[in-house]
Every structure is written in structure tokens, then in C-alpha cells.
Design a protein around this motif. Structure first.
Motif, PDB file in Angstrom:
ATOM      1  N   SER A 246      20.267  40.714  55.093  1.00 13.00           N
ATOM      2  CA  SER A 246      18.899  41.298  54.495  1.00 13.00           C
ATOM      3  C   SER A 246      19.702  42.012  53.367  1.00 13.00           C
ATOM      4  CB  SER A 246      18.377  41.848  55.578  1.00 13.00           C
ATOM      5  OG  SER A 246      17.045  42.166  54.981  1.00 13.00           O
ATOM      6  N   LEU A 247      20.440  43.091  53.462  1.00 17.65           N
ATOM      7  CA  LEU A 247      20.549  43.944  52.463  1.00 17.65           C
ATOM      8  C   LEU A 247      21.371  43.438  51.089  1.00 17.65           C
ATOM      9  CD1 LEU A 247      22.502  46.993  54.641  1.00 17.65           C
ATOM     10  CD2 LEU A 247      20.143  47.094  53.182  1.00 17.65           C
ATOM     11  N   LEU A 248      22.072  42.331  51.486  1.00 18.82           N
ATOM     12  CA  LEU A 248      22.904  41.563  50.559  1.00 18.82           C
ATOM     13  C   LEU A 248      21.571  40.847  49.672  1.00 18.82           C
ATOM     14  CD1 LEU A 248      25.151  39.862  49.089  1.00 18.82           C
ATOM     15  CD2 LEU A 248      24.782  37.988  51.193  1.00 18.82           C
ATOM     16  N   THR A 249      20.620  40.290  50.434  1.00 19.32           N
ATOM     17  CA  THR A 249      19.673  39.742  49.392  1.00 19.32           C
ATOM     18  C   THR A 249      18.774  40.620  48.745  1.00 19.32           C
ATOM     19  OG1 THR A 249      19.585  38.098  51.341  1.00 19.32           O
ATOM     20  CG2 THR A 249      17.807  38.140  49.890  1.00 19.32           C
ATOM     21  N   GLY A 250      18.367  41.672  49.375  1.00 19.05           N
ATOM     22  CA  GLY A 250      17.715  42.786  48.769  1.00 19.05           C
ATOM     23  C   GLY A 250      18.403  43.361  47.377  1.00 19.05           C
ATOM     24  N   MET A 251      19.851  43.519  47.426  1.00 18.13           N
ATOM     25  CA  MET A 251      20.581  43.705  46.266  1.00 18.13           C
ATOM     26  C   MET A 251      20.498  42.908  45.519  1.00 18.13           C
ATOM     27  SD  MET A 251      23.640  45.732  48.186  1.00 18.13           S
ATOM     28  CE  MET A 251      24.430  45.715  47.201  1.00 18.13           C
ATOM     29  N   ALA A 252      20.516  41.474  45.710  1.00 14.62           N
ATOM     30  CA  ALA A 252      20.470  40.566  44.825  1.00 14.62           C
ATOM     31  C   ALA A 252      19.045  40.198  44.237  1.00 14.62           C
ATOM     32  CB  ALA A 252      20.553  39.071  45.461  1.00 14.62           C
ATOM     33  N   ALA A 253      18.010  40.406  44.739  1.00 13.92           N
ATOM     34  CA  ALA A 253      16.757  40.746  44.273  1.00 13.92           C
ATOM     35  C   ALA A 253      16.426  41.668  43.154  1.00 13.92           C
ATOM     36  CB  ALA A 253      15.747  40.761  45.585  1.00 13.92           C
ATOM     37  N   ALA A 254      17.091  42.874  43.769  1.00 10.96           N
ATOM     38  CA  ALA A 254      17.031  44.088  42.866  1.00 10.96           C
ATOM     39  C   ALA A 254      17.783  43.672  41.163  1.00 10.96           C
ATOM     40  CB  ALA A 254      17.539  45.221  43.298  1.00 10.96           C
ATOM     41  N   GLN A 255      18.849  43.008  41.395  1.00  9.01           N
ATOM     42  CA  GLN A 255      19.422  42.845  40.372  1.00  9.01           C
ATOM     43  C   GLN A 255      18.999  41.646  39.444  1.00  9.01           C
ATOM     44  OE1 GLN A 255      22.169  44.522  39.327  1.00  9.01           O
ATOM     45  NE2 GLN A 255      21.883  43.644  37.603  1.00  9.01           N
ATOM     46  N   LEU A 256      18.448  40.829  40.166  1.00  9.81           N
ATOM     47  CA  LEU A 256      17.513  39.779  39.320  1.00  9.81           C
ATOM     48  C   LEU A 256      16.334  40.434  38.593  1.00  9.81           C
ATOM     49  CD1 LEU A 256      16.864  36.574  41.753  1.00  9.81           C
ATOM     50  CD2 LEU A 256      17.628  36.374  39.413  1.00  9.81           C
ATOM     51  N   MET A 257      15.941  41.357  39.285  1.00  8.13           N
ATOM     52  CA  MET A 257      14.459  41.961  38.558  1.00  8.13           C
ATOM     53  C   MET A 257      14.969  42.977  37.553  1.00  8.13           C
ATOM     54  SD  MET A 257      11.727  42.207  41.707  1.00  8.13           S
ATOM     55  CE  MET A 257      12.964  43.154  42.742  1.00  8.13           C
ATOM     56  N   LEU A 258      15.891  43.607  37.851  1.00  6.61           N
ATOM     57  CA  LEU A 258      16.634  44.465  36.751  1.00  6.61           C
ATOM     58  C   LEU A 258      16.935  43.838  35.404  1.00  6.61           C
ATOM     59  CD1 LEU A 258      18.373  46.955  38.681  1.00  6.61           C
ATOM     60  CD2 LEU A 258      16.640  47.880  37.350  1.00  6.61           C
TER      61      LEU A 258
END
Length: 508
Positions: A246-258
Motif C-alpha cells: 500500500s505504501l509503495l502504491t501511495g508513493m507511486a501515486a504521489a510521484q505521478l501527481m508531482l
């Protein structure tokens, strides 16, 4: 006397009334309006699955026992260069018309709120526990993340798209842990084995980033066999590995949005110098000095909560985890983008059935991944979402604390005057007319003009209660003590102990 099985019946009249009063006091509405239900009925009737079909992949879900609102399913595979994570998240946006009645109601609620006798859901059960839930053996629409990892678990590529999936097994944490340890052949054993591998790599990467996790035993209300118990439950290893996905996915989502310069992050500032210095002093006082040069996350991982003094230090560490917030942006990147406990940029994206913001983050990430514009209804909502979630988080915290106070008092109400073994986990707090002391040795009566008793916080193991304890004389944080129960008032939600003896001998 032993206190290993203190249980209160769930049909206890006073307990039931106190729990029911929470819904009145906090204005919690379980039911949804006719307008919301009519809109949802129409959505369910006309709902269509995504065209992309990934139902041949053997996804599984791993959740707490009895869960029906299943947000996530995973399928993990090994590749020549490392690993591929397929992480499916329930497609909540496909059931919620933008700016409609259900959209407005979920913005008002913010998240599912849990109480010992039930929950106040973010979405109607017809959707969250049925049509949108990733239940086993059912075709479901989902946002499927495909995250490529190298052989050390580092992310090398990310994509997210809508697809239809089918989970082949619904496991709870205990089942998943047992099946992994048994190694029994199944269609999903390889996913459990890879979850362990990837989870361990991701934990090591968290260490290297300087991330931190508080591993204080979780106080939980256990409801079984017609009664309530309170327990301190340490997490199973598979829960930690599952959380890393879940953390991995949340970090991936953050990078996509940034990268796309639009979105919503979960942020938290690093501890300030004053908080760090105070915690260092507490560590020295409790006999576990924090070595110079060691990251605070690494130090927290080194604590042994079986040691009462180190357990008290873990409780004191909560002062380092403050200021979590949601940060929205559109066009201009925010100044602060990191969640300090994760030690990376991070976003909530894996629990849309139970948390409002995830629906907007998922839609944003799917658009950015496909190179498409982020929908206007998302961009219009972004500035308001942090305020909505802050209010919802505050309410959820208040309800959770009040519910625990009620159950604690109910469990102990028939044990007035009895003595319990306990650990002092926090020193006296500043209260009107009482002595104040920092963590470490604490003197209750600081002067003849201040005769009032001081209060510390003690933790008893059975039942799993942390509550105020009054004392005079001296008490040391981290010490084991004997306490007597003075008050257990269900209506007032109050529990109070009195210190009887400590390692220093008789007190009072």
C-alpha cells in the motif's frame, strides 16, 4: 488476581446505551437519504465494467477478519529484472456521479467511522460491501496499478489503468500468515511468498530512506462470542508486508501527481529540534540512549516493547509524529511534499471505499498515467478536500477515543477496588492545581502549597487499558507498578487508578 479474561456482554444495557449515545452526540448518520439511494440505484442498474479484461490474473485480497468492504486485491509475479506488482483498487468513481447526491454526502462524511457496535459507512453497503467491493469469485471493475520493481524492490516503472478483475481468494491476515508458513500448494501461494520477499525489501528501503514506524501494540476492541474484550495486538509479519504494498502504491501515486503538477498529497513535517531533543532526554532517562547519528526511525525499530521502560519510550515517541495533513496543488508544486514517517512523497490512494480523498487521487493518477487531462470535477474539488478530510479525521479520532473510553469503563466497572499490575508509560500531565513533571523520575508534591495528587498514565495488560493513575510521592516512567482501580464510570467515560506500590515500594 489474574485478569486474563475480562469480558463485558454486548447486550449489557448500560454499555449499549452509551455506545448508542455516540451517534447522537457526534451526529453520526448511518442511513442515507432517499435521494442518495435513488441515485445509487440508477448507477448500479447502468454500471458497466471496463473494457480491459485482467480477470485471468489470480488476484487475492488480505483484510481483517469479517471485512466486506474490500478495497484492494493483489497479484505478484517475478520477472527477469525483479518483480511486477499488480495492485487492484476498487473503482469507486464509476459508481459516484460527479457533483451528485452521493458525491455531496461522501464529502460531508469524509470517511467510514468505526465503533465497537458497528460503523457509520462512507458509502451505502449496497455499493461498498457488494457491487464495488473486490469480493472473491466476482467480476469487478478496478484501478489496476502495475508497478515494476528491480531485484532490491526499487520502483522502476509505474502505470495505472481501469480494468476488470476477479479475486480468487478472500483471506484474513491470520489465514494468510498460516498458509504462507505452511507452504500448502494453492493458486496464490506464489503471491504470498513474493509478498514476503517484496515486503522485506521495501522495509529495508524504508530504513535506508530514514522512514519510521511506531510499533506500539495496537489497542483493539475484540467482539466475539457475545461480548467485548480489549486486547493489545501486535501486528503479524504479513500485515507489515501488506502495508508496504500500500505504501509503495501511495508513493507511486504521489510521484505521478508531482510529475503532472496536480493532485493531493498526504504530508507530515519532520520532528522539530525541540521535540527531538526532548525525546533524546527521555531516552536517556529511561535507560535506552539514542545513539548519535542513528536516524530516529532506526532507533524506534530497535526498541523492545517487552521491556516496560522501552514501551514507555515508544509511547513518548508519539510526540515525533505530529502535523499530518493533506496538501492539494494544481499547477504550482507545494513547498512541502514529504510525509516524514514514510520519508518520501506519499498519497492516500488505496482505500476509496472507506476514505473520500482516494477517489479523487485514483482518478487523477489514471488520467496522468494515460496522458489525458485530469477531469474538471476533480480539479474543482482539490482545494476543498484538505479541509474536509481534516474535519473528518478529527471527528473519527474523537469517536474512536470516546468509544474506547466507554468499553474500558464497561470492562472494569465490576472490578472496583481490585489491584492490577501496570507499567507507567507517561509522567504527570499539566492540569489545573496539580504537580507537573517531565518523563523520568517525577515528584508529585512539589511544595507544601501544592498538596494535590499528581496523575501519570499507566498501562495494564489485561484488559488492554491505558488510563490515568493518581499518586503522591515518586514514580518513575517505565517502572512496573501495582495500581488499584478507583473509578470506572461508563456514562462519564472515566477510568482512574491509584498507585499502590512501585519498584520504590509503597506510595501514597
Amino acid at each position: 488476581m489474574p485478569h486474563s479474561q475480562i469480558v463485558v456482554p454486548d447486550d449489557d444495557v448500560q454499555l449499549k446505551a452509551a455506545l448508542a449515545q455516540l451517534r447522537v452526540e457526534f451526529k453520526l448518520e448511518e442511513q442515507f437519504s432517499d435521494e442518495v439511494m435513488a441515485e445509487l440505484s440508477n448507477s448500479l442498474q447502468h454500471h458497466k465494467l471496463p473494457e480491459l479484461d485482467l480477470s485471468q490474473l489470480p488476484f487475492i485480497t488480505i483484510d481483517p477478519p469479517g471485512s466486506m468492504d474490500l478495497d484492494q486485491a493483489m497479484y505478484l509475479e517475478r520477472t527477469p529484472s525483479g518483480y511486477r506488482v499488480h495492485y487492484a483498487i476498487a473503482d469507486v468513481p464509476s459508481f459516484v456521479p460527479p457533483n451528485g447526491a452521493l458525491d455531496a454526502e461522501t464529502r460531508r462524511r469524509g470517511q467510514t467511522i468505526y465503533t465497537p457496535d458497528g460503523r457509520i459507512p462512507l458509502h451505502p453497503a449496497e455499493m461498498s460491501e457488494a457491487a464495488a467491493s473486490l469480493l472473491a469469485d466476482q467480476l469487478r471493475g478496478a484501478f489496476v496499478w502495475q508497478i515494476e520493481l528491480d531485484q532490491q524492490g526499487q520502483t522502476s516503472a509505474v502505470a495505472v489503468r481501469r480494468a476488470q478483475i476477479k479475486s480468487i481468494a478472500r483471506l484474513d491476515y491470520q489465514q494468510a500468515q498460516q498458509e504462507l508458513e505452511a507452504g500448502t500448494s494453492s493458486d496464490y501461494l506464489s503471491t504470498l511468498q513474493l509478498l514476503k520477499e517484496i515486503g522485506q525489501y521495501r522495509i529495508e528501503l524504508e530504513r535506508q530512506r530514514g522512514g519510521a514506524s511506531l510499533n506500539t501494540p495496537q489497542q483493539e476492541v475484540a467482539h466475539a462470542n457475545g461480548g467485548y474484550q480489549l486486547i493489545f495486538r501486535p501486528a503479524l509479519a504479513i500485515e507489515d508486508w501488506n502495508a508496504q504494498i500500500s505504501l509503495l502504491t501511495g508513493m507511486a501515486a504521489a510521484q505521478l501527481m508531482l510529475d503532472g503538477k496536480v493532485g493531493l498529497l498526504r504530508t507530515m513535517p519532520a520532528p522539530d529540534q525541540a521535540a527531538l531533543e526532548k525525546f533524546r532526554a527521555q531516552a536517556v532517562a529511561l535507560g535506552k540512549p539514542w545513539p548519535a547519528g542513528m536516524a530516529y526511525g532506526e532507533f524506534l525499530r530497535s526498541l523492545d516493547i517487552a521491556d516496560p521502560r522501552q514501551l514507555a519510550l515508544m509511547h513518548a515517541a508519539t510526540s515525533l509524529f505530529r502535523g499530518a495533513a493533506y496538501t492539494s496543488f494544481d499547477g504550482t508544486l507545494p513547498e512541502h511534499t514529504v510525509q516524514a514517517a514514510v520519508a518520501a512523497s506519499y498519497a492516500h490512494t488505496t482505500a476509496p471505499l472507506r476514505r473520500l480523498v482516494d477517489r479523487f487521487v485514483l482518478t487523477t493518477c489514471a488520467a496522468l498515467s494515460a496522458g489525458e487531462p485530469v477531469p474538471d470535477w476533480v480539479r474543482e474539488a482539490l482545494p476543498r478536500l484538505p479541509e474536509l478530510m481534516s474535519a473528518s479525521d478529527q471527528l473519527a479520532g474523537q469517536v474512536e477515543r470516546a468509544a474506547l473510553d466507554i468499553v474500558e469503563a464497561a470492562l472494569l466497572s465490576s472490578h472496583l477496588g481490585e489491584e492490577f499490575d501496570a507499567v507507567v508509560v507517561a509522567g504527570p500531565r499539566k492540569t489545573a492545581g496539580r504537580a507537573e513533571a517531565a518523563n523520568g523520575p517525577a515528584t508529585a508534591q512539589t511544595a507544601a502549597s501544592r498538596p494535590e495528587l499528581a496523575r501519570c498514565t499507566v498501562q495494564i495488560q489485561q484488559p488492554a487499558v491505558a488510563a490515568p493513575c493518581q499518586f503522591s510521592g515518586e514514580v518513575e516512567v517505565g517502572s512496573t507498578v501495582k495500581v488499584k482501580l478507583l473509578t470506572a464510570d461508563i456514562t462519564k467515560r472515566e477510568v482512574l487508578f491509584e498507585l499502590v506500590s512501585s519498584s520504590h515500594g509503597k506510595v501514597g
